[in-house]
Write an enzyme that holds these catalytic residues in place. Structure first.
Site, PDB file in Angstrom:
ATOM      1  N   GLY A  12      37.054  27.036  44.163  1.00 21.41           N
ATOM      2  CA  GLY A  12      38.244  26.610  44.881  1.00 21.41           C
ATOM      3  C   GLY A  12      37.976  26.594  46.387  1.00 21.41           C
ATOM      4  CG  ASP A  13      39.826  28.392  48.716  1.00 23.44           C
ATOM      5  OD1 ASP A  13      40.970  27.934  48.670  1.00 23.44           O
ATOM      6  OD2 ASP A  13      39.528  29.549  48.372  1.00 23.44           O
ATOM      7  N   GLY A  15      37.897  22.205  50.078  1.00 24.43           N
ATOM      8  CA  GLY A  15      38.341  21.175  51.025  1.00 24.43           C
ATOM      9  C   GLY A  15      38.931  19.980  50.286  1.00 24.43           C
ATOM     10  CE  LYS A  16      40.782  21.950  44.726  1.00 26.59           C
ATOM     11  NZ  LYS A  16      39.941  23.106  45.020  1.00 26.59           N
ATOM     12  N   GLY A  17      42.050  19.270  49.774  1.00 24.90           N
ATOM     13  CA  GLY A  17      43.250  18.718  50.412  1.00 24.90           C
ATOM     14  C   GLY A  17      42.932  17.498  51.249  1.00 24.90           C
ATOM     15  CB  ALA A  39      46.790  25.025  44.637  1.00 26.75           C
ATOM     16  N   GLY A  40      46.094  26.084  47.522  1.00 30.28           N
ATOM     17  CA  GLY A  40      46.390  25.962  48.944  1.00 30.28           C
ATOM     18  C   GLY A  40      45.639  24.773  49.491  1.00 30.28           C
ATOM     19  CG  HIS A  41      45.340  21.473  47.975  1.00 25.67           C
ATOM     20  ND1 HIS A  41      45.586  20.658  46.910  1.00 25.67           N
ATOM     21  CD2 HIS A  41      44.446  22.380  47.537  1.00 25.67           C
ATOM     22  CE1 HIS A  41      44.873  21.059  45.864  1.00 25.67           C
ATOM     23  NE2 HIS A  41      44.176  22.104  46.227  1.00 25.67           N
ATOM     24  CD  GLN A 223      44.047  26.995  40.988  1.00 22.11           C
ATOM     25  OE1 GLN A 223      44.232  26.399  39.935  1.00 22.11           O
ATOM     26  NE2 GLN A 223      44.995  27.114  41.879  1.00 22.11           N
ATOM     27  CG  ASP A 332      32.029  20.562  60.308  1.00 22.52           C
ATOM     28  OD1 ASP A 332      32.196  20.231  59.114  1.00 22.52           O
ATOM     29  OD2 ASP A 332      32.894  21.154  60.974  1.00 22.52           O
ATOM     30  CB  THR A 413      31.591  15.135  59.498  1.00 21.12           C
ATOM     31  OG1 THR A 413      32.442  14.043  59.858  1.00 21.12           O
ATOM     32  CG2 THR A 413      30.426  14.637  58.681  1.00 21.12           C
TER      33      THR A 413
HETATM   34  P1  IMP Z   1      45.680  33.494  40.018  1.00 20.36           P
HETATM   35  O1  IMP Z   1      45.427  32.024  39.879  1.00 20.36           O
HETATM   36  O2  IMP Z   1      46.717  33.813  41.058  1.00 20.36           O
HETATM   37  O3  IMP Z   1      45.962  34.160  38.705  1.00 20.36           O
HETATM   38  O4  IMP Z   1      44.334  34.175  40.567  1.00 20.36           O
HETATM   39  C1  IMP Z   1      43.171  34.283  39.760  1.00 20.36           C
HETATM   40  C2  IMP Z   1      41.911  34.053  40.585  1.00 20.36           C
HETATM   41  O5  IMP Z   1      41.872  32.703  41.041  1.00 20.36           O
HETATM   42  C3  IMP Z   1      41.823  34.912  41.868  1.00 20.36           C
HETATM   43  O6  IMP Z   1      40.453  35.211  42.100  1.00 20.36           O
HETATM   44  C4  IMP Z   1      42.327  33.985  42.950  1.00 20.36           C
HETATM   45  O7  IMP Z   1      41.831  34.342  44.222  1.00 20.36           O
HETATM   46  C5  IMP Z   1      41.752  32.675  42.461  1.00 20.36           C
HETATM   47  N1  IMP Z   1      42.497  31.509  42.943  1.00 20.36           N
HETATM   48  C6  IMP Z   1      43.678  31.038  42.488  1.00 20.36           C
HETATM   49  N2  IMP Z   1      44.039  29.937  43.143  1.00 20.36           N
HETATM   50  C7  IMP Z   1      43.064  29.681  44.034  1.00 20.36           C
HETATM   51  C8  IMP Z   1      42.848  28.624  44.978  1.00 20.36           C
HETATM   52  O8  IMP Z   1      43.625  27.689  45.132  1.00 20.36           O
HETATM   53  N3  IMP Z   1      41.697  28.712  45.713  1.00 20.36           N
HETATM   54  C9  IMP Z   1      40.796  29.701  45.526  1.00 20.36           C
HETATM   55  N4  IMP Z   1      40.951  30.695  44.648  1.00 20.36           N
HETATM   56  C10 IMP Z   1      42.080  30.680  43.902  1.00 20.36           C
END
Ligand code: IMP
Length: 429
Positions: A12-13, A15-17, A39-41, A223, A332, A413
């Site tokens: 996850g993370d 840079g999909k957003g 998720a965090g985008h 993720q 970068d 970049t």
């Molecule tokens: P949950 O999805 O909240 O149950 O978390 C389970 C695992 O997935 C943990 O290690 C979280 O940090 C990870 N996780 C959940 N969503 C994300 C995401 O969007 N980016 C990165 N890690 C995530």
């Protein structure tokens, strides 16, 4: 292939957003198909920063945005996110947002249980985002979930609530917690029902129509493959299937509709939460990459763990998810390093592995085998063509491509939408 499915190929993370936003500007519909507001985008458009957790990234550019049945939906989080974006000038209405009426809901009792379990697990905790994702998926599979369509039938919800609460009361008792306050829960649902129902519909039908009209659909994964409930670093995973195949089952279209699979891959590796991470750097290089890459979680603000690029796990993710091509992001962040390392295999108890073994203890014990390459002192930030990249950065990208046995379609970049080098257009391939 008119459609594109975007998935994260690491933890996850990646840079999909940004990539999804870039593709969304050319798509007719964007669909979230798994996960929830864990998720965090982050999107940066003309200097404005938009942080999304639950809404598909297309919403910012006004593209039809669909939350599919594979998502677990926290209705209060949905309302908060819609209101926050509206405050930033984004227009959201029933024309550009559709929510699957068969989506299971995340309720306050799921958040409670997530927290209670993590606290009780102590050092063995998963490090979840605390959003109730896992408990909500458990109730879905346990056939006791309250779903979006139930919000239109709250007067007859009692038998379902009984079934759900009987289960939760037993679990809560084990944590010395009082039983669920059913009246309060029902009141909360009554308070949010109309807000959610204005967007609710059978989205499979909407998608069928959109597809028939020849529209381009973008499926937005959340993720990453290493957090997949089956293929990830179990049990340190999320509770959904994050692989590309879920785009079909989590939205209500067949597997022949999901098109080009674009794997998003960061030029190094990060992970947030507990679990194995073979190439983790706990030295000043890791710290430097973390700082340069702003490696803090969008959802929880937690500092991400950082490490070298691991070609073994990305090759595995690409195979498991049928990745057609990758988008390589945040190159970068590596600018200015004397040398860069790539993990090409693992050593475990005298054996060499070209894959990530399934057992948690093996995953924790493998030692990375590194290949070292010269770094580059020039800046790659903002490059928009391959010719703008320093020669050593080009070599790095080419080596990654060889090792993961998958072509690089895009290189990103900077966080800005247009700072992207396009080698192959996923919508045209
Ligand atoms: P949950 O999805 O909240 O149950 O978390 C389970 C695992 O997935 C943990 O290690 C979280 O940090 C990870 N996780 C959940 N969503 C994300 C995401 O969007 N980016 C990165 N890690 C995530």
């Amino acid at each position: 292939m008119a459609n594109v499915t975007v998935i994260g190929a690491q933890w996850g993370d990646e840079g999909k957003g940004k990539i999804v936003d870039w593709l969304a500007s050319r798509a007719d519909a964007v669909v979230r198909f798994q996960g929830g507001h864990n998720a965090g985008h982050t999107l940066v458009i003309d200097g404005n920063v938009y942080k999304l957790s639950l809404l598909p990234s297309g919403i910012v550019s006004g593209t039809l945005s669909i939350i599919g049945n594979g998502v677990v939906l926290d209705p209060w989080a949905l309302k908060a996110e819609v209101e926050k974006l509206e405050g930033q000038g984004v227009v959201i209405n029933a024309d550009n947002l559709a929510v699957a009426d068969n989506c299971p809901l995340i309720l306050p009792i799921h958040r409670d249980l997530d927290g209670l379990r993590e606290t009780a697990a102590g050092a063995g905790k998963i490090g979840t985002t605390g959003r109730g994702i896992g408990p909500a998926y458990e109730d879905k599979v346990g056939r006791r979930a309250i779903r979006v369509c139930d919000l239109a039938h709250l007067d007859s919800l009692e038998p379902q609530l009984d079934r759900l609460c009987a289960h939760h009361d037993a679990l809560r008792a084990g944590f010395d917690q009082p039983p669920v306050d059913r009246e309060a829960l029902l009141e909360e649902l009554r308070g949010i029902a109309d807000f959610v129902l204005q967007y609710a519909q059978p989205v499979w039908k909407r998608l069928k129509k959109v597809r028939k009209a020849g529209a381009k659909i973008l499926f937005e994964g959340a993720q990453g493959v290493l957090l997949d409930i089956d293929h990830g670093t179990y049990p340190f995973v999320t509770s959904s299937n994050t692989v590309s195949g879920t785009a079909a089952s989590g939205s209500g279209l067949g597997p022949n509709s999901t098109g080009y699979v674009l794997g998003i891959v960061k030029a190094y590796t990060t992970r947030v939460g507990s679990g194995p991470f073979p190439t983790e750097l706990e030295d000043e290089i890791g710290q430097r990459l973390g700082e340069r890459g702003h490696e803090f979680g969008t959802v929880t603000g937690r500092q991400r763990r950082v490490g070298w690029f691991d070609a073994v796990i990305v090759r595995q993710s690409c195979a498991i998810s049928g990745v057609t091509g990758i988008a390589l992001t945040k190159i970068d962040v590596l600018d200015g390093l004397d040398e860069v390392k790539i993990c090409t295999g693992y050593r475990l108890r005298g054996n060499v592995y070209d894959y990530f073994p399934s057992h948690a203890a093996d995953q924790a014990e493998v030692e990375p085998i590194y290949e070292t390459m010269d770094g580059w002192s020039e800046s790659t930030a903002g490059a928009r063509s391959f010719a703008d990249l320093p020669a050593n950065a080009v070599k790095y990208v080419q080596r990654i491509q060889e090792l993961i046995e998958t072509p690089v379609a895009l290189v990103s970049t900077s966080p800005e939408r247009d700072d992207t080098i396009l080698m192959r257009d996923p919508f045209m391939d």
